[in-house]
Design a protein around this motif. Structure first.
Motif, PDB file in Angstrom:
ATOM      1  N   SER A 215      47.733 -57.046  95.328  1.00 26.88           N
ATOM      2  CA  SER A 215      47.939 -58.477  95.104  1.00 26.88           C
ATOM      3  C   SER A 215      48.430 -58.758  93.687  1.00 26.88           C
ATOM      4  N   GLU A 217      51.320 -57.613  92.251  1.00 33.35           N
ATOM      5  CA  GLU A 217      52.758 -57.916  92.237  1.00 33.35           C
ATOM      6  C   GLU A 217      53.024 -59.365  92.670  1.00 33.35           C
ATOM      7  N   PRO A 218      52.431 -59.811  93.804  1.00 28.85           N
ATOM      8  CA  PRO A 218      52.639 -61.226  94.167  1.00 28.85           C
ATOM      9  C   PRO A 218      52.136 -62.187  93.093  1.00 28.85           C
ATOM     10  N   LEU A 219      51.014 -61.855  92.472  1.00 27.37           N
ATOM     11  CA  LEU A 219      50.468 -62.758  91.452  1.00 27.37           C
ATOM     12  C   LEU A 219      51.436 -62.898  90.283  1.00 27.37           C
ATOM     13  N   LEU A 220      52.006 -61.757  89.859  1.00 24.81           N
ATOM     14  CA  LEU A 220      52.867 -61.776  88.672  1.00 24.81           C
ATOM     15  C   LEU A 220      54.191 -62.492  88.932  1.00 24.81           C
ATOM     16  N   ILE A 221      54.537 -62.685  90.207  1.00 26.08           N
ATOM     17  CA  ILE A 221      55.791 -63.390  90.510  1.00 26.08           C
ATOM     18  C   ILE A 221      55.619 -64.896  90.324  1.00 26.08           C
ATOM     19  N   ASN A 222      54.387 -65.363  90.292  1.00 31.57           N
ATOM     20  CA  ASN A 222      54.151 -66.795  90.085  1.00 31.57           C
ATOM     21  C   ASN A 222      54.542 -67.212  88.677  1.00 31.57           C
ATOM     22  N   PRO A 223      54.967 -68.463  88.511  1.00 35.55           N
ATOM     23  CA  PRO A 223      55.353 -68.910  87.171  1.00 35.55           C
ATOM     24  C   PRO A 223      54.140 -69.107  86.266  1.00 35.55           C
ATOM     25  N   ALA A 224      53.547 -68.002  85.868  1.00 35.34           N
ATOM     26  CA  ALA A 224      52.448 -68.045  84.902  1.00 35.34           C
ATOM     27  C   ALA A 224      52.728 -66.977  83.865  1.00 35.34           C
TER      28      ALA A 224
END
Lengths: 395, 244
Positions: A215, A217-224
Motif C-alpha cells: 500500500s 506505492e498507492p499512498l505515495l501517488i497521492n498529492p502529499a
C-alpha cells in the motif's frame, strides 16, 4: 500541510487501534514491568537483608562429635545442627546445600594443646543467594574464636583488649530508601524498554508494514509531500508510546500500594503519586525520540519481520548506559543531563531517591531529546524522498 | 493527455528505459504492451512521479512529472503495480482516506464514494473490513480509491492481473466506460487479447524502447502479420534478434 498530516495521522491511529493483538503486544512490557520489578525487589530484598532474618540457621556439620563445645555454642546462637551428607563438597557444588561445616578429627587435640584448630566452611561464593547464610555462619565462628581467645588470655592474666588493636565500627548512613535504590535504579532501563516497545508496533506497521502490504506505492501517488507522510506516521506512534508509559506507571503505583513490600523485605519503599507523575512527564520527550529513531531504522527494513528483529535491539542499545546506572550510580551534571535518554534516566533515579531535581536539568534534557527526535525525523524524510523507498520490483 | 518524450531511466547497470516516447490522447484507451521487464511499470512510475527520469520528460495535462509533482498527482488516478489496501479499514474507509488526501471532504466526498460503490458494484463489501477480500474485491477498492477525485487521466498497471473471467469482463467494461466519459486511459498489459479488444492505440515496448505503436490494424499492416499476436512477436523479435 497540517490538514494532510492530520488525515494520515488519524488514519494510522484508527488503523492501529483496531489491531488489538499488536496493541496488546505494545503494552506487554508495560504490564510485565511491575510484575517483574516488584517480585524482584521482594526476592532480592529478603536475600540481602540478612539482619532481618530471624529464622534459625540450618547447618549440616561433619564431625560434630569432635567439637561438642563449639556445637553447643552454635546451638545457643540459633543454629540447628544437621547431619552432613556423605559427599559434602558435591552437595554444595550442586547447590543442594548452602554451606557445610567440617570439624576435622584433630580438632580436639589442637584445641586442648592451645594451637589454632582448623574448621572448614564448605561454600560456593559464586552463589550470591547463599551470601546471608555464609556470612552468618562465619560471623558465629569468628565470635566463638575470639570468645575462646579472650578466655585463654584471661587465664594467663592478660587483658584481651591488648590483642584488639583496632575496633572497626561501621556507621551506616544509608536510609532504607537508598538501600532499596539498588533495585529501583533498574526502573529507568525498564521504562526505556516500555517506551520503545510501546511505539514499535505502530512504527513498523506504518513503514515496513505499509511496504509489505503493497500500500506504500498507492499512498505515495497521492498529492502529499513525503515530509507530511513521515511527520504524520512518526506522530501516530507517539500516543501509543504514551499509553504504554501510563499503563506501566499505573502498574507500578498499584503494585507499590497494594503489595506490602515493606513488611516482606524490611525496607521502606515509597513512590508517591507525585513522583509517578513527574517520572511520566520526564518520559514524554523520550517517547518522541523513540518514535523518530524507530522511524529511521524501520525505513531501512524491507519487511515486518525484519523490522521487528532490528527494532527489538534498540531499547537494549539505547538503554545500555542507563542499565549501568543501576550498578554504578552517576552524579547528575548539566552536561550529563543533556544526553538524551541517559539524562532522563538520571533524573528518574533522582526522583526515586527522593532528591529534588533541578528544573534546568529537566528542561535542558527535554530540549536536546526533542532536538534529536527532530533530527531523526528529518533523516527519515530524506530516506522517504529517495526512489529506493519503494524497494519493489522495478519492471 | 499524457505525453512521454525520450524517457531514459537506469537502475545501477540496468537500463530500464532507453528513450520511450508516446502520447496518450484524451477519450482514448492507450495500451502499453510488452513482455515482463520491458519497462512498462517503470514508465508508469515516472508518470506517477515516484521515479525521476535520467533524461526526457513525462507530461500530464501539461504538468511536468519532475517539477509539478503535486499537480500531476492531482491530475492522475493510478492503479499501480502494488495495489495493497488497508485490511483493518472497511472499503469505504479505504476510499475515503485517499479522497481526503486529495482534498475532498464532507458530503461531496461521501456522495462520490457512494457513486463509485454503485459503479463498481461493491455494495456488499462497502462496509466490511477488507481483511480477507478476494483479489477481485480488493481490486475494486483499489480502483475506487484511485478514482475518488475523478481524475482526468487514469493509469492502470496490469489491471486484470489475477482476476477471474467475470471480474476481467467487468474490468474491461469499466475501462471502456472511462474512455466514453472522455478520460485519457493508459493501461499496461502483457495480454494481447486484452489489448486488442480494448485499446484504440497500442504502444509496444521491449527492452526499454517503443518498438511499434498505432492501432491494432496499423500494427498488423506494418508488421505484415494477420493477427496481433504475430504482429507483437514480430515487433519485439526485430529488436531482440537472436536472443528471442
Amino acid at each position: 500541510m497540517m490538514r494532510r498530516i492530520w488525515i494520515i495521522l488519524s488514519k494510522e491511529m484508527l488503523d492501529n487501534a483496531r489491531d488489538v493483538r499488536s496493541l496488546l503486544g505494545s503494552l506487554s512490557s508495560s504490564i510485565f514491568l511491575p510484575l517483574l520489578l516488584i517480585p524482584l525487589i521482594i526476592v532480592v530484598g529478603r536475600m540481602m537483608n540478612f539482619e532481618a532474618i530471624e529464622a534459625p540457621l540450618q547447618v549440616p556439620v561433619v564431625g560434630a562429635e569432635n567439637a561438642p563445645r563449639l556445637v553447643a555454642y552454635l546451638e545457643q546462637n540459633n543454629v540447628i545442627i544437621q547431619p552432613a551428607p556423605e559427599d559434602p563438597k558435591a552437595a554444595v557444588t550442586e547447590g543442594n546445600l548452602e554451606v557445610v561445616l567440617v570439624i576435622p578429627e584433630g580438632y580436639g587435640e589442637d584445641f586442648t594443646t592451645g594451637q589454632s584448630a582448623t574448621v572448614q566452611v564448605i561454600q560456593d561464593t559464586s552463589r550470591s543467594s547463599t551470601m546471608a547464610t555464609r556470612a552468618r555462619l562465619e560471623n558465629l565462628l569468628y565470635g566463638y574464636s575470639s570468645q575462646i581467645g579472650a578466655q585463654r588470655l584471661l587465664a594467663r592474666g592478660i587483658n584481651p583488649s591488648l590483642t584488639q588493636t583496632l575496633v572497626v565500627q561501621s556507621v551506616d548512613v544509608s536510609t532504607p530508601q537508598s538501600q532499596s535504590m539498588i533495585f529501583l535504579s533498574m526502573l529507568p532501563f525498564m521504562l526505556i524498554t516500555v517506551i520503545f516497545v510501546g511505539g514499535m508496533y505502530v512504527v513498523i506497521d506504518t513503514t515496513a508494514g505499509e511496504r509489505e502490504r503493497g500500500s506504500l506505492e498507492p499512498l505515495l501517488i497521492n498529492p502529499a509531500r513525503r515530509s507530511e507522510i513521515v511527520i504524520a506516521k512518526t506522530l501516530a506512534s507517539i500516543p501509543f508510546g504514551i499509553l504504554a508509559v501510563l499503563v506501566a506507571m499505573a502498574g507500578i503505583g498499584a503494585g507499590f500500594n497494594l503489595v506490602p513490600i515493606g513488611d516482606l523485605t524490611g525496607m521502606r519503599l515509597n513512590i508517591s503519586l507525585l513522583t509517578l507523575w513527574q517520572i511520566f512527564l520526564i518520559c514524554l520527550p523520550m517517547v518522541v525520540l523513540a518514535s523518530g529513531l524507530q522511524m529511521v531504522l524501520a525505513t531501512f527494513t524491507r519487511s515486518f519481520k525484519e523490522a521487528q528483529t532490528y527494532l527489538g535491539f534498540v531499547p537494549l542499545v539505547v538503554g545500555m548506559p542507563s542499565m549501568f546506572l543501576a550498578f554504578s550510580p552517576d552524579r547528575i551534571t548539566l552536561t550529563k543531563a543533556l544526553i538524551p535518554i541517559y539524562g532522563q534516566s538520571m533524573l528518574i533515579n533522582q526522583l526515586m531517591r527522593g532528591e529534588t531535581i533541578l528544573p534546568l536539568n529537566v528542561l535542558a534534557g527535554a530540549a536536546t531529546t526533542l532536538l534529536a527526535a527532530v533530527i531523526c525525523t528529518l533523516i527519515a524524510i530524506r530516506l522517504y524522498q529517495r526512489e529506493q523507498i519503494l524497494r519493489g520490483s522495478d519492471r | 493527455m499524457i505525453q512521454v518524450t525520450n524517457l531514459h531511466k537506469s537502475f545501477g547497470k540496468v537500463q530500464a528505459l532507453n528513450g520511450v516516447t508516446f502520447t496518450a490522447p484524451d477519450s482514448q484507451i492507450t495500451g502499453l504492451l510488452g513482455p515482463n521487464g520491458a519497462g512498462k511499470t517503470t514508465t508508469l512510475r515516472v508518470l506517477y512521479t515516484l521515479l525521476q527520469p535520467d533524461q526526457g520528460q513525462a507530461m500530464v495535462d501539461g504538468h511536468d512529472s519532475r517539477r509539478d509533482t503535486l499537480a500531476v498527482q492531482s491530475a492522475i488516478g493510478a492503479l499501480p503495480d502494488q495495489r495493497g489496501i488497508y485490511p483493518r479499514l472497511t472499503s469505504r474507509e479505504n476510499i475515503r482516506y485517499f479522497g481526503r488526501l486529495h482534498g475532498l471532504g464532507g458530503s461531496a466526498l461521501e456522495a462520490r464514494i457512494n457513486h463509485l460503490i454503485d459503479l463498481l458494484d461493491m455494495q456488499d463489501i462497502a462496509d466490511r473490513r477488507s481483511n480477507g477480500f478476494s483479489t477481485g474485491q480488493a481490486l475494486k477498492v483499489a480502483i475506487a480509491r484511485a478514482l475518488v477525485h475523478d481524475p482526468h487521466n487514469v493509469l492502470l498497471d496490469e489491471p486484470t492481473n489475477g482476476l477471474d473471467v467475470m471480474s476481467t469482463r467487468a474490468m474491461r467494461q469499466f475501462v471502456l466506460r472511462l474512455r466514453d466519459e472522455g478520460k485519457c486511459v493508459l493501461f499496461s498489459s502483457h495480454i494481447m487479447q486484452e489489448v486488442s479488444a480494448l485499446c484504440d492505440q497500442i504502444v509496444v515496448i521491449a527492452q526499454g524502447q517503443v518498438v511499434a505503436s498505432g492501432s491494432a490494424d496499423h500494427l498488423r499492416q506494418t508488421t505484415g502479420q494477420a493477427n496481433l499476436e504475430d504482429a507483437f512477436i514480430a515487433a519485439i523479435g526485430s529488436e531482440e534478434g537472436l536472443v528471442r
